[in-house]
Write a protein that holds these residues in place. Structure first.
Motif, mmCIF file in Angstrom:
data_model
loop_
_atom_site.group_PDB
_atom_site.id
_atom_site.type_symbol
_atom_site.label_atom_id
_atom_site.label_comp_id
_atom_site.label_asym_id
_atom_site.label_seq_id
_atom_site.Cartn_x
_atom_site.Cartn_y
_atom_site.Cartn_z
ATOM 1 N N LEU A 1 12.923 7.320 -4.212
ATOM 2 C CA LEU A 1 12.178 6.339 -3.421
ATOM 3 C C LEU A 1 10.961 7.028 -2.829
ATOM 4 O O LEU A 1 11.090 8.026 -2.114
ATOM 5 N N LEU A 2 9.783 6.498 -3.127
ATOM 6 C CA LEU A 2 8.537 7.100 -2.661
ATOM 7 C C LEU A 2 7.988 6.324 -1.478
ATOM 8 O O LEU A 2 8.016 5.086 -1.474
ATOM 9 N N PRO A 3 7.453 7.034 -0.478
ATOM 10 C CA PRO A 3 6.795 6.354 0.629
ATOM 11 C C PRO A 3 5.495 5.710 0.140
ATOM 12 O O PRO A 3 4.987 6.047 -0.938
ATOM 13 N N PRO A 4 4.939 4.787 0.920
ATOM 14 C CA PRO A 4 3.754 4.046 0.475
ATOM 15 C C PRO A 4 2.585 4.908 0.007
ATOM 16 O O PRO A 4 1.977 4.614 -1.022
ATOM 17 N N ALA A 5 2.259 5.967 0.717
ATOM 18 C CA ALA A 5 1.109 6.791 0.335
ATOM 19 C C ALA A 5 1.316 7.423 -1.035
ATOM 20 O O ALA A 5 0.402 7.440 -1.868
ATOM 21 N N ASP A 6 2.514 7.924 -1.299
ATOM 22 C CA ASP A 6 2.794 8.550 -2.600
ATOM 23 C C ASP A 6 2.827 7.511 -3.719
ATOM 24 O O ASP A 6 2.329 7.754 -4.815
ATOM 25 N N ALA A 7 3.413 6.353 -3.436
ATOM 26 C CA ALA A 7 3.470 5.286 -4.432
ATOM 27 C C ALA A 7 2.064 4.794 -4.774
ATOM 28 O O ALA A 7 1.730 4.597 -5.944
ATOM 29 N N ALA A 8 1.235 4.617 -3.762
ATOM 30 C CA ALA A 8 -0.145 4.167 -3.980
ATOM 31 C C ALA A 8 -0.928 5.207 -4.775
ATOM 32 O O ALA A 8 -1.679 4.864 -5.692
ATOM 33 N N TYR B 1 0.254 7.347 -6.909
ATOM 34 C CA TYR B 1 0.730 7.344 -8.294
ATOM 35 C C TYR B 1 0.091 6.199 -9.087
ATOM 36 O O TYR B 1 -0.288 6.375 -10.240
ATOM 37 N N LEU B 2 -0.050 5.032 -8.459
ATOM 38 C CA LEU B 2 -0.638 3.872 -9.144
ATOM 39 C C LEU B 2 -2.165 3.843 -9.080
ATOM 40 O O LEU B 2 -2.792 2.970 -9.655
ATOM 41 N N CYS B 3 -2.755 4.782 -8.346
ATOM 42 C CA CYS B 3 -4.216 4.809 -8.142
ATOM 43 C C CYS B 3 -4.703 3.535 -7.465
ATOM 44 O O CYS B 3 -5.701 2.917 -7.868
ATOM 45 N N VAL B 4 -3.988 3.125 -6.442
ATOM 46 C CA VAL B 4 -4.373 1.956 -5.650
ATOM 47 C C VAL B 4 -4.260 2.321 -4.175
ATOM 48 O O VAL B 4 -3.715 3.359 -3.816
ATOM 49 N N SER B 5 -4.764 1.455 -3.327
ATOM 50 C CA SER B 5 -4.624 1.662 -1.886
ATOM 51 C C SER B 5 -3.242 1.190 -1.439
ATOM 52 O O SER B 5 -2.565 0.450 -2.155
ATOM 53 N N THR B 6 -2.844 1.596 -0.247
ATOM 54 C CA THR B 6 -1.567 1.116 0.282
ATOM 55 C C THR B 6 -1.634 -0.392 0.541
ATOM 56 O O THR B 6 -0.617 -1.081 0.426
ATOM 57 N N ASP B 7 -2.813 -0.919 0.846
ATOM 58 C CA ASP B 7 -2.971 -2.368 0.997
ATOM 59 C C ASP B 7 -2.705 -3.086 -0.328
ATOM 60 O O ASP B 7 -2.033 -4.113 -0.370
ATOM 61 N N SER B 8 -3.225 -2.532 -1.415
ATOM 62 C CA SER B 8 -2.990 -3.126 -2.737
ATOM 63 C C SER B 8 -1.512 -3.053 -3.101
ATOM 64 O O SER B 8 -0.972 -3.972 -3.719
ATOM 65 N N LEU B 9 -0.859 -1.991 -2.691
ATOM 66 C CA LEU B 9 0.573 -1.842 -2.937
ATOM 67 C C LEU B 9 1.339 -2.960 -2.232
ATOM 68 O O LEU B 9 2.243 -3.575 -2.814
ATOM 69 N N ARG B 10 0.959 -3.234 -1.004
ATOM 70 C CA ARG B 10 1.587 -4.309 -0.229
ATOM 71 C C ARG B 10 1.383 -5.662 -0.916
ATOM 72 O O ARG B 10 2.297 -6.482 -1.000
ATOM 73 N N VAL B 11 0.170 -5.880 -1.447
ATOM 74 C CA VAL B 11 -0.119 -7.129 -2.154
ATOM 75 C C VAL B 11 0.747 -7.243 -3.406
ATOM 76 O O VAL B 11 1.303 -8.308 -3.697
ATOM 77 N N LEU B 12 0.881 -6.164 -4.155
ATOM 78 C CA LEU B 12 1.734 -6.172 -5.348
ATOM 79 C C LEU B 12 3.166 -6.538 -4.975
ATOM 80 O O LEU B 12 3.823 -7.307 -5.686
ATOM 81 N N ARG B 13 3.654 -6.009 -3.869
ATOM 82 C CA ARG B 13 5.017 -6.323 -3.414
ATOM 83 C C ARG B 13 5.119 -7.774 -2.979
ATOM 84 O O ARG B 13 6.047 -8.482 -3.362
ATOM 85 N N SER B 14 4.120 -8.250 -2.224
ATOM 86 C CA SER B 14 4.195 -9.627 -1.719
ATOM 87 C C SER B 14 4.088 -10.656 -2.834
ATOM 88 O O SER B 14 4.608 -11.764 -2.716
ATOM 89 N N ARG B 15 3.435 -10.297 -3.940
ATOM 90 C CA ARG B 15 3.310 -11.209 -5.091
ATOM 91 C C ARG B 15 4.463 -11.074 -6.074
ATOM 92 O O ARG B 15 4.478 -11.719 -7.114
ATOM 93 N N GLY B 16 5.409 -10.202 -5.749
ATOM 94 C CA GLY B 16 6.582 -10.051 -6.593
ATOM 95 C C GLY B 16 6.391 -9.179 -7.821
ATOM 96 O O GLY B 16 7.260 -9.135 -8.689
ATOM 97 N N ARG B 17 5.279 -8.476 -7.906
ATOM 98 C CA ARG B 17 5.042 -7.605 -9.065
ATOM 99 C C ARG B 17 5.679 -6.234 -8.881
ATOM 100 O O ARG B 17 5.770 -5.459 -9.832
ATOM 101 N N LEU B 18 6.114 -5.942 -7.652
ATOM 102 C CA LEU B 18 6.722 -4.658 -7.348
ATOM 103 C C LEU B 18 7.770 -4.885 -6.270
ATOM 104 O O LEU B 18 7.523 -5.608 -5.306
ATOM 105 N N THR B 19 8.937 -4.286 -6.464
ATOM 106 C CA THR B 19 9.977 -4.407 -5.443
ATOM 107 C C THR B 19 9.981 -3.154 -4.587
ATOM 108 O O THR B 19 9.589 -2.076 -5.039
#
Length: 125
Positions: free
Chosen positions: A71-78, A80-98
């Motif tokens: 399990l990666l914290p938000p900064a590490d996950a972002a 890895y995906l080359c996105v911001s932590t805000d974009s990571l949150r959007v991906l989660r809220s849209r159901g593209r990432l759990t």
């Protein structure tokens, strides 16, 4: 109008067809960084320090070693995906990432991040 001068040279085929523009830019930046370090390591170190001071840690290439169940914290996950932590949150809220909430902070399973990255790469190619 000079026809010969107005023609654009044919561009080479990008070796990683699924890369987003951001990932392309980062790959190019890493190429420049490697050349600079080869020519002048001290200047390369100084520029790396400056980039890190501005929070741009992506500049320094890092080997990613994770198990699928990690399990990666938000900064590490972002990162890895080359996105911001805000974009990571959007991906989660849209159901593209759990994600998994741990003490009020979302964490992301590495296998889910890898699958999303692979889907994005296939969709872009």
């Amino acid at each position: 109008m000079n026809v010969d001068k107005d023609k654009q040279p044919r561009r080479g085929q990008w070796p990683y067809p699924g890369d987003s523009p951001l990932v392309r830019a980062r790959r190019i930046a890493h190429m420049y960084r490697a050349q600079l370090r080869a020519l002048n390591p001290a200047t390369g170190d100084a520029l790396d320090d400056t980039a890190v001071a501005f929070g741009e840690t992506w500049v320094i290439e890092q080997l990613v070693v994770h198990q699928d169940s990690d399990l990666l914290p938000p900064a590490d996950a972002a990162a890895y995906l080359c996105v911001s932590t805000d974009s990571l949150r959007v991906l989660r809220s849209r159901g593209r990432l759990t994600g998994v909430s741990i003490d009020g902070t979302w964490h992301y399973r590495f296998s889910d991040l890898r699958q999303l990255s692979e889907k994005r790469t296939r969709a872009a190619s």
